[in-house]
Design an enzyme around this catalytic site. Structure first.
Site, PDB file in Angstrom:
ATOM      1  N   TYR A 141      -2.861   0.848  11.626  1.00  0.00           N
ATOM      2  CA  TYR A 141      -2.275  -0.464  11.900  1.00  0.00           C
ATOM      3  C   TYR A 141      -3.137  -1.304  12.822  1.00  0.00           C
ATOM      4  CZ  TYR A 141       2.316   0.661   9.912  1.00  0.00           C
ATOM      5  OH  TYR A 141       3.348   0.973   9.083  1.00  0.00           O
ATOM      6  N   LYS A 189      -2.799  15.212   8.784  1.00  0.00           N
ATOM      7  CA  LYS A 189      -3.509  15.509   7.530  1.00  0.00           C
ATOM      8  C   LYS A 189      -4.848  16.128   7.926  1.00  0.00           C
ATOM      9  CE  LYS A 189      -3.957  15.315   3.029  1.00  0.00           C
ATOM     10  NZ  LYS A 189      -3.174  16.153   2.104  1.00  0.00           N
ATOM     11  N   ASP A 221       1.860  15.665   3.471  1.00  0.00           N
ATOM     12  CA  ASP A 221       2.339  15.766   2.081  1.00  0.00           C
ATOM     13  C   ASP A 221       3.416  16.847   1.967  1.00  0.00           C
ATOM     14  OD1 ASP A 221       0.345  17.642   2.627  1.00  0.00           O
ATOM     15  OD2 ASP A 221      -0.674  17.454   0.687  1.00  0.00           O
ATOM     16  N   ASP A 245       5.995   5.796   9.755  1.00  0.00           N
ATOM     17  CA  ASP A 245       6.641   4.698   9.028  1.00  0.00           C
ATOM     18  C   ASP A 245       7.232   5.238   7.724  1.00  0.00           C
ATOM     19  OD1 ASP A 245       7.298   2.010   8.318  1.00  0.00           O
ATOM     20  OD2 ASP A 245       5.530   1.971   7.016  1.00  0.00           O
ATOM     21  N   ASP A 249      11.561   6.192   6.735  1.00  0.00           N
ATOM     22  CA  ASP A 249      12.312   5.607   5.606  1.00  0.00           C
ATOM     23  C   ASP A 249      12.808   6.737   4.699  1.00  0.00           C
ATOM     24  OD1 ASP A 249      11.813   2.933   6.423  1.00  0.00           O
ATOM     25  OD2 ASP A 249      11.474   2.282   4.348  1.00  0.00           O
TER      26      ASP A 249
END
Ligand code: NAD
Ligand code: IPM
Ligand code: MN
Length: 364
Positions: A141, A189, A221, A245, A249
């Site tokens: 970001y 990751k 993942d 983020d 959700d």
């Protein structure tokens, strides 16, 4: 208790949901004799239209001069063709960066009454209580360089973290885990990205300071799958900005609706409170929005910026009671076999407000 709250309602359903949250905070102040003052400023699309910028200087000044900021949501389809730096969302990123909060707490828990609203089986989600700690000021970001080079037909962003940025957010997450079930899952990751390898090393460094907290590392993942298969196994989940983020959700599927999730961003000059959801242009202005994520964000203001734990718990209990009584907003009534009453945004807000009033009157 004196508290200066800046409300930046923003776009779409932002004003609808923050109105309900503010009405409840006003009620709490009146009942307890607290001096809460509320002022409003523009951010996002409304600010682009009226002020020519997504974060006007007077909004930022008012935010820095307050004890807490309550944000609704920003964004709208009419701004989708603008470059990232000029979009409503950039106003939100700018205010986050200026306020300085780096630890974004996003609790996700299962309400028994809403189990029917989740596509997951009740026995999978029963009792889920996860606290995501999303790093909010780093990663893709904010990393430089970033550019869309149109001549070269090439674009790039940079996922960047320093050790210190990871250490400070990890400490917050470990401290929270100590007060909960003492388990921390760090998500990265590290099988592919150097930035994740640094992340993991820094988390392990901090883990040594908290021997009572059990630590595990998961790749993002696999984590997105574990969250749906066995969400009860997670307590505090620590992760970087973009992964957080996405995973938060996803976790709203456990709760039954994105409209339920609150957040608090701590660690900077002024704490920032915002529901996890966006401006929901598809339902804006129709009284269909679920205000509970914004209302629960109001409870987090009382807990983290005012030290009013009893009042924070009263709001959280009121939300639970109203759901137990069968009241639903449309997003919570996708499956409604019992024919529960479906309320508008303001009706739901009023139900929670009345219940908060009853709860606090009893506890006085
Ligand atoms: P969204 O969260 O706005 O909506 C996703 C889906 O969830 C939609 O179907 C919406 O109707 C539903 N939904 C969301 N909140 C709800 C609520 N309180 N009650 C009932 N239903 C709700 O995400 P999106 O559609 O991907 O994005 C829309 C805009 O919001 C975009 O411009 C995006 O950038 C912005 N956004 C802003 C924030 C923020 O300001 N914090 C967060 C996420 C997205
Ligand atoms: C969120 C939102 C924001 C984010 C956007 C609107 C900048 O999706 O708060 O979850 O990505 O942080
Ligand atoms: Mn998001």
């Amino acid at each position: 208790m004196k508290l200066k709250i800046l409300v930046t309602a923003g776009d779409g359903i932002g004003p609808e949901v923050t109105n309900e949250s503010v009405a409840i905070l006003r009620e709490v102040a009146a009942l307890g004799g607290h001096d809460f003052t509320f002022s409003e400023r523009r951010i996002g699309g409304v600010a682009i239209v009226k002020d020519g910028t997504p974060l006007p200087a007077d909004t930022l000044a008012a935010a820095l001069d307050s004890d807490a900021v309550l944000l609704g949501a920003v964004g709208g389809n009419e701004f989708n063709s603008l470059p990232p730096g000029k979009r409503p969302e950039s106003g939100l990123l700018q205010i986050r960066s200026a306020l300085g909060g780096f630890a974004n707490l996003r609790p996700a828990f299962a309400f028994k009454e809403l189990a029917v609203n989740s596509p997951l089986r009740p026995e999978i989600i029963d009792g889920v209580d996860i606290l995501f700690v999303r790093e909010l000021l780093g990663g893709l970001y904010f990393g430089q360089p970033r550019e869309w080079n149109r001549e070269a037909n090439e674009a790039w962003n940079t996922m960047r973290y320093t050790r210190d940025e990871v250490v400070r957010v990890a400490r917050v997450a470990f401290q929270l885990a100590q007060k909960r079930r003492k388990k921390l899952t760090s998500v990265d990751k590290a099988n592919v990205l150097e930035v994740s390898q640094l992340w993991r090393a820094a988390v392990n460094e901090v883990a040594a300071e908290f021997p009572d907290v059990a630590v595990e590392h998961q790749y993002v993942d696999a984590m997105s799958m574990h969250l749906m298969n066995r969400p009860r196994d997670f307590d505090v989940v620590l992760t970087e900005n973009l992964f957080g983020d996405i995973l938060t959700d996803e976790s709203s599927v456990i709760t039954g609706s994105l409209g339920m999730l609150p957040s608090a961003t701590l660690g900077g000059k002024v704490n920032l409170y915002e529901p996890v959801h966006g401006s929901a242009p598809d339902i804006a202005g129709k009284g269909l929005a679920n205000p509970l994520g914004a209302i629960l964000s109001g409870a987090l203001i009382l807990r983290h910026s005012a030290g009013l734990e009893t009042e924070a718990v009263a709001i959280e209990t009121a939300v639970r009671r109203v759901l137990e009584q069968g009241f639903r907003t449309p997003d919570l009534a996708r499956a409604n076999p019992q024919g529960f009453p479906v309320l508008s945004t303001t009706e739901m807000g009023a139900k929670v407000r009345e219940t908060v009033k009853q709860l606090l009157a009893v506890s006085c």
